[in-house]
Design an enzyme around this catalytic site. Structure first.
Site, mmCIF file in Angstrom:
data_model
loop_
_atom_site.group_PDB
_atom_site.id
_atom_site.type_symbol
_atom_site.label_atom_id
_atom_site.label_comp_id
_atom_site.label_asym_id
_atom_site.label_seq_id
_atom_site.Cartn_x
_atom_site.Cartn_y
_atom_site.Cartn_z
ATOM 1 N N TYR A 66 -2.381 -12.848 -15.369
ATOM 2 C CA TYR A 66 -2.211 -12.138 -14.098
ATOM 3 C C TYR A 66 -1.805 -13.102 -12.981
ATOM 4 C CZ TYR A 66 -3.059 -8.852 -10.317
ATOM 5 O OH TYR A 66 -2.921 -8.036 -9.220
ATOM 6 N N VAL A 90 -1.505 -11.789 -23.510
ATOM 7 C CA VAL A 90 -2.458 -10.727 -23.221
ATOM 8 C C VAL A 90 -2.595 -9.885 -24.481
ATOM 9 C CG1 VAL A 90 -3.062 -8.795 -21.729
ATOM 10 C CG2 VAL A 90 -1.719 -10.703 -20.801
ATOM 11 N N GLU A 94 -10.039 -3.382 -26.484
ATOM 12 C CA GLU A 94 -10.636 -2.051 -26.568
ATOM 13 C C GLU A 94 -10.367 -1.217 -25.318
ATOM 14 O OE1 GLU A 94 -14.753 -2.647 -27.416
ATOM 15 O OE2 GLU A 94 -14.356 -3.622 -29.318
ATOM 16 N N THR A 95 -9.958 -1.874 -24.227
ATOM 17 C CA THR A 95 -9.657 -1.153 -22.997
ATOM 18 C C THR A 95 -8.159 -1.239 -22.723
ATOM 19 O OG1 THR A 95 -9.924 -3.084 -21.576
ATOM 20 C CG2 THR A 95 -11.918 -1.800 -22.088
ATOM 21 N N HIS A 97 -6.788 -2.785 -20.251
ATOM 22 C CA HIS A 97 -6.510 -3.892 -19.334
ATOM 23 C C HIS A 97 -5.155 -4.509 -19.587
ATOM 24 C CE1 HIS A 97 -7.537 -6.401 -22.757
ATOM 25 N NE2 HIS A 97 -7.057 -7.414 -22.089
ATOM 26 N N ARG A 136 3.730 -15.489 -33.283
ATOM 27 C CA ARG A 136 4.802 -15.613 -32.298
ATOM 28 C C ARG A 136 4.661 -16.867 -31.430
ATOM 29 N NH1 ARG A 136 3.967 -10.869 -34.111
ATOM 30 N NH2 ARG A 136 5.575 -9.256 -34.160
#
Length: 166
Positions: A66, A90, A94-95, A97, A136
């Site tokens: 971020y 990133v 589970e969320t 975000h 990657r």
């Protein structure tokens, strides 16, 4: 061919511009360090391989992906920096975000690039899991850091083409 079946870091390197006099900032997110350090090594080595000088490559660290946007802006506003490479990872969790962070970073880096008229390269992995990230970041799918460095070089070449009088 799907990305699951090939090395994603195969790119054309013919007619790359001379970048021996160009200065690069590589910005690295500290979150997911195993991945981002591999991305950094790929980007750094690729810049050197294609003509950048070590003394013309500056590294900056930010806590997470971020924060890449503001860090990229700080570097892009410097007169002595020609291109910024932003590296992060990133991983979907589970969320949601990751959706918010990835969107904000992509938009933010694009804004910085347009605002400064300098290449600001999105080298942020957005994988579903840790293994996809490692694949990657120097694994079976190549290194996105390599791709980000080549993209910076090619964009500097385009910039020179656009702004050079014929």
């Amino acid at each position: 061919m799907s990305s699951a079946d090939k090395n994603l870091s195969v790119f054309a390197t013919s007619e790359l511009p001379d970048v021996s006099h160009r200065r690069f900032a590589i910005l690295v997110a500290e979150w997911n360090t195993e991945v981002t350090e591999a991305l950094y090594k790929g980007a750094y080595q690729t810049l050197l391989q294609y003509g950048a000088k070590a003394e013309n490559i500056v590294r900056g660290n930010v806590p997470g992906s971020y924060e890449l946007t503001l860090g990229a802006q700080w570097f892009a506003l410097r007169d002595d920096i020609d291109a910024v490479i932003a590296l992060g990872c990133v991983i979907q969790g589970e969320t949601k975000h990751n959706d918010y962070i990835n969107h904000a970073v992509a938009q933010g880096l694009t804004t910085v690039s347009l605002k400064t008229s300098k290449p600001v390269i999105f080298g942020v992995l957005t994988p579903n899991d840790q293994q996809q990230a490692l694949d990657r970041a120097g694994g079976k799918h190549g290194n996105k850091g390599d791709e980000a460095a080549i993209t910076a070089i090619k964009m500097l070449g385009l910039q020179k083409q656009v702004y050079t009088k014929f």
